[in-house]
Design a protein around this motif. Structure first.
Motif, short mmCIF file in Angstrom:
data_model
loop_
_atom_site.label_atom_id
_atom_site.label_comp_id
_atom_site.label_asym_id
_atom_site.label_seq_id
_atom_site.Cartn_x
_atom_site.Cartn_y
_atom_site.Cartn_z
N GLU A 127 -53.97 -56.58 63.60
CA GLU A 127 -54.53 -56.07 62.35
C GLU A 127 -56.03 -55.93 62.50
O GLU A 127 -56.76 -56.90 62.70
CB GLU A 127 -54.21 -57.01 61.19
CG GLU A 127 -54.76 -56.51 59.86
CD GLU A 127 -54.35 -57.36 58.68
OE1 GLU A 127 -54.79 -57.06 57.55
OE2 GLU A 127 -53.60 -58.35 58.88
N MET A 128 -56.51 -54.70 62.39
CA MET A 128 -57.93 -54.39 62.49
C MET A 128 -58.32 -53.60 61.25
O MET A 128 -57.97 -52.42 61.11
CB MET A 128 -58.21 -53.59 63.77
CG MET A 128 -57.79 -54.32 65.04
SD MET A 128 -57.83 -53.26 66.52
CE MET A 128 -59.57 -52.86 66.59
N ARG A 129 -59.05 -54.26 60.35
CA ARG A 129 -59.42 -53.63 59.08
C ARG A 129 -60.92 -53.82 58.81
O ARG A 129 -61.49 -54.86 59.09
CB ARG A 129 -58.65 -54.25 57.91
CG ARG A 129 -57.15 -54.03 57.91
CD ARG A 129 -56.53 -54.65 56.66
NE ARG A 129 -55.10 -54.57 56.66
CZ ARG A 129 -54.40 -53.54 56.18
NH1 ARG A 129 -55.05 -52.51 55.65
NH2 ARG A 129 -53.08 -53.53 56.20
N LYS A 130 -61.49 -52.79 58.22
CA LYS A 130 -62.89 -52.86 57.77
C LYS A 130 -63.82 -53.29 58.90
O LYS A 130 -64.54 -54.28 58.82
CB LYS A 130 -63.02 -53.80 56.57
CG LYS A 130 -62.23 -53.33 55.35
CD LYS A 130 -62.41 -54.26 54.17
CE LYS A 130 -61.61 -53.78 52.97
NZ LYS A 130 -61.73 -54.70 51.81
N LEU A 131 -63.79 -52.48 59.95
CA LEU A 131 -64.67 -52.68 61.11
C LEU A 131 -65.51 -51.41 61.25
O LEU A 131 -65.32 -50.61 62.16
CB LEU A 131 -63.85 -52.94 62.37
CG LEU A 131 -62.72 -53.98 62.25
CD1 LEU A 131 -61.93 -54.07 63.55
CD2 LEU A 131 -63.26 -55.34 61.85
N PRO A 132 -66.46 -51.19 60.34
CA PRO A 132 -67.12 -49.89 60.22
C PRO A 132 -68.02 -49.51 61.37
O PRO A 132 -68.43 -48.35 61.47
CB PRO A 132 -67.92 -50.03 58.92
CG PRO A 132 -68.18 -51.50 58.78
CD PRO A 132 -66.94 -52.15 59.33
N ALA A 133 -68.36 -50.46 62.27
CA ALA A 133 -69.22 -50.15 63.42
C ALA A 133 -68.46 -50.11 64.74
O ALA A 133 -69.05 -49.81 65.79
CB ALA A 133 -70.36 -51.17 63.50
#
Length: 393
Positions: free
Chosen positions: A112-118
Motif C-alpha cells: 500500500e503506497m498512498r499520498k507520496l506526492p514526491a
C-alpha cells in the motif's frame, strides 16, 4: 591451538546471535537502526519522527508488516537484505519521500503506497516483485512500475499518479479487482497475458489492451477514456455488467466471441460511436441501456433478455426510424419490453428516452399527455360548476 578453538567457538556464538529471529514488534526511531536478526516475526513500525535516509539492513524475511506512516521528513527508504514481507508493506503520508530502493525484495503480501506526492523512483529486487496479493499505488509522482513483475494478484489499484503514462503487465489472473483511473494523460495500459479477472474498472486512459482476456466474473467498465477502439477477441463471458460510458473518442467496440452478460449492457454518451458495436455471438443479457448518436447496431444472435431495453439515439429521419424499428422488432426476445426513440436531443444523457420520436413516428414527449390532462381537467371543472349552479337553483 587453544586460541584457534576459542575463535571458532566465538565465531559460532556470535554468528548464531546475529542469525537469531526477532519475535516481537520492532519500533524504529532512527534512520539507520541496528536490526540483528534474519527473520522478524512481528512488525517493523517506523516512528513518524524519523527523517532523512531510512536504511533497513539485516533481516531477510519480515513475517509481519512494515509500517511507515506520516514520517514527513523521510527522503528515501532502502534495504539490500529484505527479500520478503509476508504481511503489509504500508507507506502512507510520506510527503518528502523521493526514492524507494528495496534491491532484494521479490515477495510482498500487501503493498500500500498512498499520498507520496514526491515519490519518483521505485526499485524492487533485481527482477522486481514477482509475488503479491494486494497492490495499491495512489497519489505519487512515479512514472515507471516495471518493478511489478506479477503473474497473479487479488487486486491491483493504480490511480492518481500523474506522471504514469504507461503500464505494462504480465499478469495472467486477477481474482478480485483491477482498477486503473486518473493517472497520466493518455495512459497506455497493456496487459497481453491477462486471461481472467473478477472486476475491471478502467477510467481516463488512452488505450486498454487485453487480447487474451477470456472471462470476467463480475463487471467490465470503461468510463471517461480517450480510447479510439476496444477489442477483446477472446472474451466469452461477463457475469455481471458491461458498460462503456463517456468515452468521447471511441469509434469501435468489438467483442466477437462474447456470448453472455449476466447483468446490464450499457453503452451511453460515447459521442463518436455511431455503431453500437460488434457483438455477433451475444445471446443474452439481463437488460439493455443504449443512448448516443447511433445509426446502426444489431445483436444477430440475441435469444433472451429478461429485463427491458431502453434505447435512444440522436439520429434523425430514416436513419433513426430504421434504427428503432430493428429494436422494436426484437420485442418478443426482450421480456421487459422495448422503449426506443430517435431524433432525441437527450439521447446522450444516460439514454433518456424523453423528447424523441417513437419508431411509429409518434412523439415521446410529455406535452401531449399534459394537453390531454388540461382538457380533461377543464371538462371536469365545467361539470363541477354546472352542478354547483344547479344546487343554488
Amino acid at each position: 591451538m587453544h586460541s584457534a578453538k576459542f575463535l571458532a567457538v566465538a565465531a559460532a556464538f556470535f554468528g548464531s546471535a546475529i542469525a537469531k529471529d526477532c519475535d516481537d514488534d520492532i519500533e524504529v526511531k532512527e534512520a539507520n537502526p541496528v536490526l540483528s536478526c534474519d527473520t522478524v516475526k512481528g512488525k517493523i513500525i517506523v516512528d513518524d519522527s524519523v527523517a532523512g535516509d531510512l536504511v533497513l539492513e539485516g533481516p531477510e524475511k519480515i513475517e509481519g508488516d512494515i509500517i511507515i506512516n506520516n514520517a514527513t521528513g523521510i527522503i528515501s527508504i532502502s534495504s539490500s537484505t529484505i527479500e520478503s514481507v509476508e504481511g503489509k508493506f504500508e507507506l502512507v503520508g510520506l510527503e518528502s519521500l523521493q526514492r524507494i530502493g528495496m534491491n532484494a525484495l521479490t515477495s510482498i503480501n500487501e503493498l500500500e503506497m498512498r499520498k507520496l506526492p514526491a515519490l519518483r523512483d521505485l526499485t524492487f529486487g533485481s527482477k522486481g516483485v514477482t509475488e503479491a496479493t494486494i497492490v495499491t499505488i495512489t497519489d505519487t509522482l512515479i512514472d515507471d512500475l516495471s518493478g511489478l513483475m506479477l503473474d497473479k494478484v487479488e487486486s491491483l489499484d493504480i490511480n492518481n499518479n500523474k506522471r504514469l503514462t504507461n503500464f505494462e503487465s504480465s499478469l495472467v489472473n486477477i481474482t478480485e479487482a483491477l482498477k486503473i483511473n486518473n493517472n497520466g494523460k493518455g495512459m497506455t495500459v497493456n496487459m497481453p497475458s491477462l486471461e481472467s479477472a473478477k472486476e475491471i474498472q478502467i477510467a481516463n486512459v488512452g488505450s486498454f489492451n487485453v487480447p487474451a482476456l477470456e472471462t470476467v466474473s463480475a463487471s467490465l467498465k470503461l468510463d471517461k477514456c480517450d480510447i479510439k477502439s476496444f477489442r477483446a477477441a477472446n472474451l466469452t463471458s461477463i457475469k455481471k455488467a458491461l458498460s462503456f460510458i463517456n468515452n468521447v473518442q471511441v469509434t469501435n467496440i468489438s467483442l466477437p466471441v462474447l456470448k453472455e452478460i449476466g447483468g446490464d449492457l450499457r453503452i451511453v454518451n460515447n459521442t463518436k460511436l455511431t455503431d453500437i458495436g460488434s457483438f455477433p455471438k451475444l445471446e443474452s443479457m439481463a437488460s439493455i441501456n443504449f443512448g448516443g448518436n447511433f445509426k446502426k447496431g444489431e445483436l444477430p444472435a440475441l435469444e433472451d433478455v429478461p429485463g427491458a431495453a431502453e434505447i435512444s439515439t440522436t439520429a434523425k429521419d430514416d436513419d433513426g426510424e430504421e434504427f428503432c424499428s430493428y429494436w422494436d422488432d426484437l420485442g418478443d426476445k426482450i421480456q421487459g419490453g422495448v422503449e426506443c426513440t430517435y431524433d432525441n436531443e437527450n439521447a446522450l444523457e444516460g439514454g433518456d428516452k424523453e423528447g424523441g420520436q417513437n419508431s411509429d413516428g409518434s412523439s415521446n414527449s410529455d406535452d401531449d399527455d399534459a394537453a390531454g390532462m388540461v382538457s380533461v381537467n377543464t371538462a371536469l371543472m365545467g361539470l363541477g360548476l354546472l352542478a354547483g349552479i344547479a344546487q343554488l337553483l
